[in-house]
Design a protein around this motif. Structure first.
Motif: not given
Length: 310
Positions: A127-143, A164-175
């Motif tokens: 579950s964590v693996g799918m959530t992580t990969v889906n979240t990383l793919l979201a900046p491209v696939l969601t839009p 927007s996804i990069a600023l609200m999702v990827i950057v905070p997760i990275g931090l």
């Protein structure tokens, strides 16, 4: 004492979210103090909390379960968007509600799916693996998927949504991941973060429901029906897919839950940020946040009884 309070907040998350939504719907003044522009930063707080609980070792699961994770990712970005689009057309939703429902469908799974999988005694690592990969793919696939489905009815700017996804999702997760090594030395801080995420989710719901209370009451039954059907059909499709592939119960539970539960907070924030002209586009995400926690808890109770022997 504080630990007991945090534990109670986590256990009662569905009821707390339901209570906040009901209070703000009946008494809109309860949430009007939250400015809609705060939705994006609040989502970033949730993603930062998620990042604090991720480790580099978690990504090793990609090598251990590549087929299952890729299967879950493919299903996530095809089944849920298709269901959202079909339900929106079938129920004749107005463009704003249609856009909001499709955004829910095109978003990745959220941390709630990991919690529900744990409660259901499913494969949490998967579950964590799918959530992580889906979240990383979201900046491209969601839009991209959102634009493909809505381009004939609503103006969608995929590049702006990616940013927007990069600023609200990827950057905070990275931090969050950068800070996780420090936080790991302070277990008390780690214990607080899930409760902080719940409070941020409740604040987002309070904001959306309070500001759109009149319109929700006016057309609430149709969008609530769409949200419920979207979630339930997602669970159903995930379960059927896992059964067709003859997956073990633990993996089947993880894939079913991951497909049916979405990062509806992200959908709400994207609607607020990228579709300001469509005020009601934020509503499906807020309602989905309320409903999928309730349905997920019920599904977990049912799944707990399903073992390899059964």
């Amino acid at each position: 004492m504080l630990g007991a309070i945090c534990h109670g907040i986590e256990r009662c998350m569905p009821l707390i979210i339901l209570g906040v939504a009901a209070a703000c719907l009946l008494f809109p003044a309860c949430g009007l103090w939250v400015d809609p522009s705060a939705v994006g930063p609040l989502l970033a707080v949730i993603m930062f909390c998620m990042g604090l609980h991720l480790r580099v070792a978690d990504f090793k699961m990609l090598a251990l379960h590549p087929r299952d994770i890729l299967l879950g990712c493919a299903a996530q970005f095809t089944i849920m968007p298709a269901l959202a689009f079909a339900l929106g057309r079938l129920l004749g939703l107005e463009p704003a509600l249609m856009a909001g429902l499709v955004l829910v469908g095109t978003c990745p799974g959220g941390t709630a799916s990991n919690v529900i999988t744990f409660l259901a005694r499913g494969d949490v690592a998967l579950s964590v693996g799918m959530t992580t990969v889906n979240t990383l793919l979201a900046p491209v696939l969601t839009p991209l998927v959102t634009w493909l489905l809505l381009r004939t009815t609503v103006d969608v700017e995929p590049w702006e949504m990616m940013l927007s996804i990069a600023l609200m999702v990827i950057v905070p997760i990275g931090l969050g991941m950068l800070c996780s090594r420090y936080v790991a030395r302070h277990p008390g801080v780690t214990a607080l973060t899930p409760s902080l995420a719940v409070l941020a989710i409740c604040t987002i719901i309070a904001c959306v429901v309070s500001h759109q209370a009149g319109q929700i009451l006016h057309s609430g039954w149709i969008i609530m029906l769409a949200v419920v059907l979207h979630n339930v059909c997602g669970f159903g499709c995930g379960f059927l897919l896992s059964r067709l592939l003859r997956l073990a119960p633990a993996k089947a539970k993880a894939i079913t839950i991951e497909i049916g539960m979405q990062n509806s907070g992200l959908a709400t924030a994207l609607a607020q940020t990228n579709m300001p002209q469509l005020a009601m586009a934020t509503v499906p995400g807020a309602l989905f946040s309320v409903w999928h926690n309730l349905s997920g808890g019920l599904l977990a109770a049912i799944f707990r009884r399903w073992t390899e022997k059964d």
